[in-house]
Scaffold this motif. Structure first.
Motif, mmCIF file in Angstrom:
data_model
loop_
_atom_site.group_PDB
_atom_site.id
_atom_site.type_symbol
_atom_site.label_atom_id
_atom_site.label_comp_id
_atom_site.label_asym_id
_atom_site.label_seq_id
_atom_site.Cartn_x
_atom_site.Cartn_y
_atom_site.Cartn_z
ATOM 1 N N VAL B 33 0.841 -1.202 0.000
ATOM 2 C CA VAL B 33 0.000 0.000 0.000
ATOM 3 C C VAL B 33 0.878 1.254 0.000
ATOM 4 O O VAL B 33 1.805 1.361 0.804
ATOM 5 N N VAL B 34 0.578 2.186 -0.890
ATOM 6 C CA VAL B 34 1.207 3.514 -0.854
ATOM 7 C C VAL B 34 0.119 4.547 -0.614
ATOM 8 O O VAL B 34 -0.894 4.562 -1.323
ATOM 9 N N ALA B 35 0.295 5.398 0.405
ATOM 10 C CA ALA B 35 -0.651 6.488 0.659
ATOM 11 C C ALA B 35 -0.016 7.809 0.241
ATOM 12 O O ALA B 35 1.145 8.076 0.570
ATOM 13 N N LEU B 36 -0.785 8.614 -0.489
ATOM 14 C CA LEU B 36 -0.323 9.923 -0.936
ATOM 15 C C LEU B 36 -1.119 10.987 -0.203
ATOM 16 O O LEU B 36 -2.347 11.037 -0.308
ATOM 17 N N GLU B 37 -0.433 11.814 0.569
ATOM 18 C CA GLU B 37 -1.101 12.853 1.356
ATOM 19 C C GLU B 37 -0.555 14.207 0.917
ATOM 20 O O GLU B 37 0.652 14.418 0.882
ATOM 21 N N ARG B 272 3.728 8.830 1.497
ATOM 22 C CA ARG B 272 4.434 9.951 0.855
ATOM 23 C C ARG B 272 3.629 11.220 1.118
ATOM 24 O O ARG B 272 2.515 11.365 0.619
ATOM 25 N N THR B 273 4.212 12.109 1.906
ATOM 26 C CA THR B 273 3.541 13.380 2.209
ATOM 27 C C THR B 273 3.864 14.400 1.115
ATOM 28 O O THR B 273 4.684 14.141 0.222
ATOM 29 N N HIS B 274 3.239 15.561 1.193
ATOM 30 C CA HIS B 274 3.430 16.645 0.217
ATOM 31 C C HIS B 274 3.171 16.151 -1.208
ATOM 32 O O HIS B 274 3.785 16.631 -2.147
ATOM 33 N N SER B 275 2.302 15.164 -1.337
ATOM 34 C CA SER B 275 2.053 14.542 -2.637
ATOM 35 C C SER B 275 0.623 14.853 -3.071
ATOM 36 O O SER B 275 -0.332 14.335 -2.488
ATOM 37 N N TRP B 276 0.487 15.678 -4.078
ATOM 38 C CA TRP B 276 -0.821 16.196 -4.504
ATOM 39 C C TRP B 276 -1.283 15.434 -5.744
ATOM 40 O O TRP B 276 -0.687 15.571 -6.816
ATOM 41 N N VAL B 277 -2.334 14.646 -5.580
ATOM 42 C CA VAL B 277 -2.836 13.845 -6.703
ATOM 43 C C VAL B 277 -3.678 14.732 -7.614
ATOM 44 O O VAL B 277 -4.610 15.400 -7.170
ATOM 45 N N THR B 278 -3.320 14.747 -8.891
ATOM 46 C CA THR B 278 -4.022 15.597 -9.856
ATOM 47 C C THR B 278 -4.994 14.802 -10.725
ATOM 48 O O THR B 278 -5.904 15.371 -11.312
ATOM 49 N N LYS B 279 -4.790 13.495 -10.833
ATOM 50 C CA LYS B 279 -5.621 12.734 -11.753
ATOM 51 C C LYS B 279 -5.580 11.249 -11.418
ATOM 52 O O LYS B 279 -4.546 10.727 -11.010
ATOM 53 N N VAL B 280 -6.731 10.598 -11.627
ATOM 54 C CA VAL B 280 -6.778 9.138 -11.598
ATOM 55 C C VAL B 280 -6.734 8.689 -13.055
ATOM 56 O O VAL B 280 -7.434 9.235 -13.906
#
Lengths: 241, 591
Positions: B33-37, B272-280
């Motif tokens: 599992v990778v979490a992007l926050e 992974r912090t400071h990680s802004w998801v822009t698209k699926v």
């Protein structure tokens, strides 16, 4: 008291003119003049010296000092606004990141919008404040022939009622109520925020209402003081740091 | 240039309560599992510690733990005829933006929503007939039952250290609890919080009026506690700095001190912090998603993270935004009433009175997030007949305080000047001697209350902002009038020295001031893909390896705080993924 502050501002303004003239007329400014006049500037001990301001210019400083002392007068409840440092709080807030628009979405296009859509001006809080003070002083000059800091208490009261009810409009187009809302909120913040921000000096704002500040452990107090006054000497962040 | 990373089993977008629960559960099931926050890592030890956490200006007024609207916000309007404009700073609601999300700064109120909500359309049609529900009220059954969710509510309550008093254990009504709650298998993990004077007085007044007061269930540990996962809680200190703040005592159930650190100890999990998801990212056949694109906001570098399963666990508004930005599912059109993504955005409403009692010391600065006493007589109680009042839904009433810190809370009787010596005297006199009775009301779905992408305004990543169209309808106005009357009846029965009476709101919804961070809907759950975005397991009807978790799946909003069912549904979804989906990837419900 108003006269005293007027004198200080008058002196500082003329000192600037003298200094500028001296600098342009001669290669060396006269140190004697500055030294001779300096104690006069330091005499008013209530509130900070104008030179301590990080944001306000002399006119704005005179405005804000008059405003906070009118809204928070010295009486049996508390010292006056400048003695609480409310003017200093506001100055620091406007000079800092909040005043410069931190966290504010600042992309156009800019539209007036409906009141339900919230703040829509293309101004940071500092720009709003500056334009609002100028507009209020322009209104005072028109209505009373003097700026806000030089009018009588009853006239100041009239101006604040006009601002808070939106009964007047500003010649520069700034929405009166938006300025008032910001002005009022910052006065409240300067009275009740932690003293580390420059206001609420000696925690006197908290003392007015019996707010204990950052005291954290009330687990046993809930039952012990249920329905009874809680004896408190407020503590701020710097008291525990 | 986008760097493509090695594929993982699961990528989780957003690490608050739902992302935290799913991270822990799925990592324990052996999945990578990778979490992007998008936010920063923060901890109780260094960030929520004394004395600096006790700072109303920083945390309440300046929104230190909240979404930064300079980077991304929404546009707002009250109706489709209006031009939407950006919410230039936060006000009405406060999505979080740190590890732990809004689970750090909540008050802890934890409710079990019941079949009264999950079967709302069936219930009202059966009792009052089909015509009772207005044509433009797009409420629908959720496709799930209370009985199915009960074990997961229980799991969440024991994880989050909820203090309270059961009202119904296995069908037996318990004295002192909420008699209108649905049956639970066992009591709360912790006894109720110590009542404050305001909640005691409200309790007496409500009981005298024939109502059924009970202590509000809340994830504020009434005593030290170790949860079933081994996370340790301190006892609540009634410090008064609860909502908007992280808890220095670790007494408020929050993901950053429960599920997240447990996931972090598991080698299957990476944050992974400071990680802004822009698209699926969608597969070419449109039946699956292949991962997400995100930006490291510390340096602007862009990455593609491929994954077998994508879980959207951001704040409710942001989950819907990502669906729209990614072209997943058909966008909702309120005119044609086609499509589903953006449908049924709901909020909450309310009415409040302030009661002034000369010489009575409430000590408002001594309280827990959940100190208020509550009644549900006008909420989960079918004996409260809606027919003569002609509205759907209900409201709960509570007596006590809500963040009574002095910049924001300085009650004075109506007519008091706003400045000067008289104002100061009144402020000094009443700060400690006033209390509040508050009604929190449901909002039913309406066909015109919805989200789509804004045609004009963009965020820091050049993407269209989300556009919110919302206002209260007749249904909410009728309920508001009833609620204000009941609030005032109870208040008057308490004989206050002065009373600022409650009034029903009549103005349009506005982005200021703060109202509640209970935004729901937009990717709603349901029984078929025609009128819902996800099935009962929060699985996308369009892409079976995409799950959208949060209050965005609620088809309407109740009067309760949403975190109880949000947490329960996260555990429910985790079970469905680990026990069923992983063994046989595909739709868990046939369309």
């Amino acid at each position: 008291m108003t006269g005293q502050e007027f004198d200080r501002r008058g002196f500082l303004k003329s000192a600037v003119v003298v200094g500028a003239a001296a600098a342009s007329a001669a290669t060396i400014a006269s140190p004697e003049v500055a030294q001779a006049e300096a104690p006069a500037a330091a005499t008013p001990s209530a509130g900070p010296d104008a030179a301590d301001y990080a944001f306000f210019n002399l006119d704005e400083a005179a405005f804000i000092e008059a405003l906070v002392d009118h809204m928070i007068p010295a009486d049996e409840v508390s010292p006056k606004g400048t003695d609480l440092g409310v003017n200093v709080y506001i100055d620091r807030a406007l000079a800092g990141s909040w005043g410069k628009g931190d966290r504010l979405y600042m992309q156009g296009p800019w539209k007036q919008g409906a009141p339900s859509q919230g703040y829509q001006l293309p101004l940071t809080p500092a720009q709003l404040y500056r334009a609002g003070i100028a507009a209020t002083n322009a209104h005072c000059l028109k209505a009373y022939g003097k700026t806000f800091d030089r009018i009588e208490g009853a006239q100041r009261e009239e101006v604040l009622i006009s601002l808070s009810t939106g009964k007047i409009s500003f010649d520069n187009g700034l929405p009166v109520r938006v300025f008032w809302t910001t002005l009022y909120q910052t006065v409240i913040e300067g009275m009740f925020s932690d003293p580390i921000y420059g206001g609420n000096r000696n925690k006197a704002g908290w003392a007015i209402i019996g707010f204990p500040g950052i005291i954290a452990v009330h687990r046993d107090h809930v039952e012990q003081y249920r329905g009874k006054p809680f004896p408190t000497k407020p503590l701020g962040i710097s008291d525990m740091s | 240039m986008t760097t493509k990373l090695r594929e993982v089993d699961v990528v989780i977008v957003g690490l608050g309560w739902t992302g935290g629960i799913l991270s822990k559960e799925l990592a324990e099931a052996g999945l990578k599992v990778v979490a992007l926050e998008r936010g920063a890592p923060r901890s109780s030890e260094s960030d929520y510690s004394l004395p600096n956490i006790r700072d109303e200006l920083r945390y309440v007024v300046r929104h230190d733990l909240m979404q930064n609207t300079a980077r991304d916000t929404i546009t707002v309007r009250n109706n489709p005829q209006q031009e939407a404009l950006p919410m230039r700073r936060l006000g009405s609601f406060l999505p979080g933006e740190v590890v732990g999300g809004s689970g750090v700064h909540w008050s802890g109120h934890t409710w079990r929503w019941t079949d009264m909500e999950f079967k709302i359309r069936s219930n009202y049609e059966e009792r009052y007939g089909k015509k009772f529900i207005p044509d433009d009220m797009t409420i629908q059954d959720w496709g799930i039952s209370y009985a199915e969710l009960e074990p997961y509510y229980d799991k969440f309550e024991y994880t989050a250290a909820v203090s309270g008093k059961a009202g119904n254990i296995g069908g037996r009504i318990q004295a002192g609890g909420n008699p209108f709650e649905a049956p639970r298998t066992r009591d709360y993990p912790l006894p109720p919080l110590t009542p404050i004077l305001a909640s005691e007085m409200f309790t007496d007044a409500a009981r005298n009026a024939g109502y059924h007061p009970f202590p509000r269930p809340s994830a504020n540990a009434s005593q030290p506690y170790t949860n079933p996962d081994g996370a340790k809680f301190g006892g609540c200190q009634y410090c008064g700095y609860c909502q908007r703040f992280g808890c220095e005592a670790n007494a408020k159930g929050s993901p950053h001190m429960t599920v997240i650190p447990i996931a972090m100890r598991n080698p299957n999990f990476e944050l992974r912090t400071h990680s802004w998801v822009t698209k699926v990212l969608k597969d070419s056949d449109g039946k699956r998603v292949t991962g997400v694109t995100y930006t490291n906001v510390l340096n602007g570098e862009e990455f593609e993270q491929p994954a077998n399963i994508v879980l959207l666990c951001a704040y409710a508004i942001n989950n819907v935004h990502l669906m729209l930005l990614s072209g997943l599912g058909q966008p909702y059109d309120p005119v044609a009433q086609t499509g589903v993504i953006g449908k049924n955005y709901c909020y909450q409403t309310g009415a409040a009175a302030t009661l002034f009692f000369e010489g009575k010391y409430f000590n408002p600065f001594m309280n827990a997030g959940g100190s208020n006493a509550t009644i549900d007589d006008f909420n989960t109680n079918w004996a409260f007949d809606r027919a003569p009042l002609n509205f759907v839904g209900g409201y709960n009433l509570s007596g006590g305080f809500n963040t009574p810190l002095p910049i924001g809370y300085r009650p004075v009787p109506s007519g008091t000047p706003q400045w000067g010596s008289d104002w100061k005297r009144a402020t000094a006199k009443w700060y400690q001697t006033a209390m509040v009775i508050n009604a929190s009301g449901s909002v039913m779905a309406n066909r015109y209350n919805c989200y789509d992408l804004d045609p004009t305004y963009r965020n820091a990543f050049g993407q269209p902002l989300m556009r919110m169209t919302f206002d209260y309808r007749d249904n909410e106005h009728k309920m508001g009038r009833h609620a204000a009357q009941i609030v005032n009846d109870i208040a008057k029965s308490m004989n206050p020295t002065r009373l600022n009476a409650a009034s029903a709101r009549t103005d349009p919804w506005t982005v200021v001031p703060y109202q509640s961070t209970h935004n729901t809907g937009g990717t709603i759950m349901g029984t078929n893909p025609r009128d819902s975005a996800v099935n009962r397991y929060l699985q996308s009807w369009d892409c079976h390896n995409l799950f959208v978790v949060g209050a965005n799946v609620f088809p309407h909003n109740s009067s309760y705080n949403p975190t109880g069912p949000v947490g329960a549904l996260a555990y429910w979804t985790a079970d469905a993924i680990r026990n069923r989906y992983v063994k046989n990837p595909g739709p868990l419900v046939q369309a």
